[in-house]
Scaffold this motif. Structure first.
Motif, short mmCIF file in Angstrom:
data_model
loop_
_atom_site.label_atom_id
_atom_site.label_comp_id
_atom_site.label_asym_id
_atom_site.label_seq_id
_atom_site.Cartn_x
_atom_site.Cartn_y
_atom_site.Cartn_z
N THR A 147 -58.87 96.78 42.87
CA THR A 147 -57.79 97.78 42.89
C THR A 147 -58.41 99.17 42.73
OG1 THR A 147 -56.32 96.22 41.76
CG2 THR A 147 -55.64 98.53 41.76
N LEU A 148 -58.01 100.10 43.58
CA LEU A 148 -58.43 101.49 43.40
C LEU A 148 -57.31 102.24 42.70
CD1 LEU A 148 -59.99 102.24 46.93
CD2 LEU A 148 -61.11 101.27 44.89
N GLU A 149 -57.63 102.90 41.58
CA GLU A 149 -56.63 103.68 40.85
C GLU A 149 -56.74 105.15 41.24
OE1 GLU A 149 -56.43 103.03 36.65
OE2 GLU A 149 -56.19 100.86 36.88
N LEU A 150 -55.64 105.70 41.72
CA LEU A 150 -55.61 107.09 42.19
C LEU A 150 -54.53 107.82 41.41
CD1 LEU A 150 -55.29 105.96 45.91
CD2 LEU A 150 -57.41 106.47 44.71
N ILE A 178 -51.18 103.69 41.60
CA ILE A 178 -50.97 105.10 41.25
C ILE A 178 -51.04 105.18 39.73
CG2 ILE A 178 -49.52 107.12 41.49
CD1 ILE A 178 -48.30 105.87 43.98
N ASP A 179 -52.08 105.88 39.27
CA ASP A 179 -52.41 105.95 37.85
C ASP A 179 -51.62 107.07 37.17
OD1 ASP A 179 -53.80 105.37 35.53
OD2 ASP A 179 -55.77 105.88 36.33
N ASP A 180 -51.40 106.94 35.87
CA ASP A 180 -50.74 107.97 35.07
C ASP A 180 -49.42 108.39 35.70
OD1 ASP A 180 -53.15 107.81 33.75
OD2 ASP A 180 -53.92 109.72 34.49
N PHE A 181 -48.70 107.41 36.25
CA PHE A 181 -47.49 107.72 37.00
C PHE A 181 -46.48 108.44 36.12
CE2 PHE A 181 -43.42 106.86 39.08
CZ PHE A 181 -43.72 107.32 40.36
N GLY A 182 -45.91 109.49 36.66
CA GLY A 182 -44.90 110.26 35.93
C GLY A 182 -45.43 111.58 35.41
N THR A 183 -46.76 111.77 35.42
CA THR A 183 -47.32 113.00 34.87
C THR A 183 -47.57 114.06 35.93
OG1 THR A 183 -49.57 112.14 35.06
CG2 THR A 183 -48.45 111.84 32.96
N GLY A 184 -47.65 113.64 37.18
CA GLY A 184 -47.93 114.61 38.26
C GLY A 184 -46.63 115.16 38.81
N TYR A 185 -46.74 115.74 39.96
CA TYR A 185 -45.54 116.23 40.61
C TYR A 185 -44.94 115.06 41.37
CZ TYR A 185 -47.41 120.78 39.51
OH TYR A 185 -47.91 121.85 38.85
N SER A 186 -44.27 114.18 40.64
CA SER A 186 -43.77 112.97 41.28
C SER A 186 -42.68 113.33 42.28
CB SER A 186 -43.15 112.03 40.25
OG SER A 186 -44.03 111.86 39.19
N TYR A 190 -43.23 110.81 48.48
CA TYR A 190 -44.58 110.35 48.75
C TYR A 190 -44.75 108.87 48.46
CZ TYR A 190 -46.67 110.30 44.04
OH TYR A 190 -47.01 110.00 42.74
N LEU A 191 -43.88 108.33 47.60
CA LEU A 191 -43.94 106.88 47.35
C LEU A 191 -43.69 106.07 48.62
CD1 LEU A 191 -42.27 105.68 44.05
CD2 LEU A 191 -44.64 105.42 44.82
N HIS A 192 -42.89 106.68 49.51
CA HIS A 192 -42.61 106.00 50.78
C HIS A 192 -43.83 106.00 51.68
CE1 HIS A 192 -38.27 105.36 50.56
NE2 HIS A 192 -38.26 106.42 49.79
N ARG A 193 -44.68 107.02 51.51
CA ARG A 193 -45.79 107.21 52.46
C ARG A 193 -47.08 106.54 51.98
NH1 ARG A 193 -46.53 112.07 55.34
NH2 ARG A 193 -47.72 112.92 53.62
N ILE A 194 -47.23 106.44 50.68
CA ILE A 194 -48.48 105.88 50.17
C ILE A 194 -48.41 104.36 50.10
CG2 ILE A 194 -49.89 105.72 48.06
CD1 ILE A 194 -49.03 108.79 47.83
N PRO A 195 -49.40 103.68 50.67
CA PRO A 195 -49.34 102.22 50.70
C PRO A 195 -49.77 101.62 49.35
CG PRO A 195 -51.33 102.98 51.79
CD PRO A 195 -50.59 104.21 51.36
N ALA A 196 -49.07 102.00 48.28
CA ALA A 196 -49.46 101.53 46.94
C ALA A 196 -49.03 100.09 46.71
CB ALA A 196 -48.83 102.44 45.88
N THR A 197 -49.74 99.41 45.82
CA THR A 197 -49.35 98.07 45.41
C THR A 197 -48.91 98.06 43.95
OG1 THR A 197 -51.68 97.60 44.94
CG2 THR A 197 -50.81 96.82 47.05
N GLU A 198 -49.26 99.12 43.20
CA GLU A 198 -48.81 99.15 41.81
C GLU A 198 -48.69 100.55 41.24
OE1 GLU A 198 -52.15 96.63 40.56
OE2 GLU A 198 -52.27 97.89 38.78
N LEU A 199 -47.84 100.66 40.21
CA LEU A 199 -47.67 101.90 39.47
C LEU A 199 -48.11 101.67 38.04
CD1 LEU A 199 -44.02 103.03 40.47
CD2 LEU A 199 -46.21 103.66 41.54
#
Ligand code: C2E
Ligand code: MG
Ligand code: MG
Ligand code: MG
Length: 276
Positions: A147-150, A178-186, A190-199
């Motif tokens: 898993t890559l954490e971004l 997506i790491d530290d979710f909620g701290t950035g400019y959420s 962008y959640l629709h565009r990023i092919p994430a597997t976890e928050l």
């Protein structure tokens, strides 16, 4: 916030640095040698399935065994590494080492996965895919075990080419958190565009659970969001039974924090109860 604090700490020179009379320039020179001289080390922190209590994954966290200053946490040197571009060789080393460690761990726990943090600078590099696939291949690690954490901030800068790279990594089977979710400019778009597997829900929210109704609402909202987007959710920084009970009641499926285990050696990880 931690990153900003880390940066200003270097500018103002922390007490530790002043005491040992290591200047910023010296620290940069030392950091340049750190990879070649094998002064970096990985620690592994378990990630728990809150339903079963079993360890199914671990996050690799880098440490620097500085010859004079002792062991430095990432907050002490990664801001400097990012400013100087030294983050690239450091992260490459981390990816390789983490894949090697995961391959060893999986001999005893075949379903275990490993997570590594990727700096924004790396995301912008076309050779990220080659670096990652090179590391999994060299270690004989299945791509789906990585898993890559971004962070959100790294992703928000994301150009179309960054998104393309992430999609290619996903197609190879590599997981994206997506790491530290909620701290950035959420931005929900962008959640629709990023092919994430976890928050991964940032630990600042988990820390205030039980004290602050808004923190509870935030964790609850992120957890529902994750479910709706079919993403795995990990509550970060669980330190107390009370926080554990709260994240479990909210329905977070996974947790990470001092309550379950501090970052430690690969051997510590192998002796903890694993999902296999
Ligand atoms: P992160 O990715 O959010 O990693 C979690 C951090 O929270 C780790 O700090 C971990 O030790 C700490 N932590 C875990 N559970 C608890 C808890 O219950 N309470 C508290 N107070 N803290 C907890 P660490 O190892 O100091 O790393 C800090 C940050 O440095 C990481 O945050 C990550 O953003 C970055 N980092 C670490 N290793 C690497 C690396 O190899 N490459 C890159 N690019 N960044 C890294
Ligand atoms: Mg992380
Ligand atoms: Mg985090
Ligand atoms: Mg963090």
């Amino acid at each position: 916030a931690a990153k900003a604090a880390g940066k200003s700490a270097y500018r103002t020179c922390t007490p530790e640095l002043r005491e040992s009379a290591v200047s910023r320039a010296e620290l940069i020179a030392d950091l340049r040698r750190a990879v070649d001289e094998e002064q970096l080390e990985l620690q592994f922190q378990p990630i728990i399935d809150l339903g079963t209590g079993q360890v199914h994954s671990a996050e690799a966290l880098v440490r620097w065994r500085h010859p004079r200053l002792g062991t430095l946490a990432p907050g002490r040197f990664l801001p400097l590494a990012e400013e100087t571009g030294l983050i690239l060789p450091i992260d490459r080393w981390v990816i390789h080492e983490a894949c090697r460690a995961a391959a060893i761990w999986r001999r005893g726990a075949p379903e275990a996965t490993i997570a590594v943090n990727i700096a924004a600078a790396h995301l912008r590099r076309p050779d990220l895919i080659a670096t990652v696939t090179g590391a999994t291949a060299a270690a004989g690690l299945a791509p789906r075990a990585l898993t890559l954490e971004l962070t959100e901030s790294a992703l928000i800068e994301g150009s179309e080419s960054v998104l393309d790279r992430l999609r290619q990594l996903r197609e190879l089977g590599i997981r994206i958190a997506i790491d530290d979710f909620g701290t950035g400019y959420s931005s929900l778009s962008y959640l629709h565009r990023i092919p994430a597997t976890e928050l991964k829900i940032d630990r600042s929210f988990v820390a205030r659970l039980g004290e602050d109704a808004r923190a509870y609402a935030t964790v609850n909202m992120v957890s529902s969001l994750a479910e709706a987007f079919d993403l795995r959710v990990v509550a970060e920084g669980v330190e107390t039974d009370r926080q554990h009970d709260a994240v479990a009641a909210i329905g977070c499926a996974h947790g990470q924090g001092y309550l379950y285990g501090r970052p430690g050696s690969l051997a510590d990880l192998s002796t903890s109860l694993t999902g296999s």
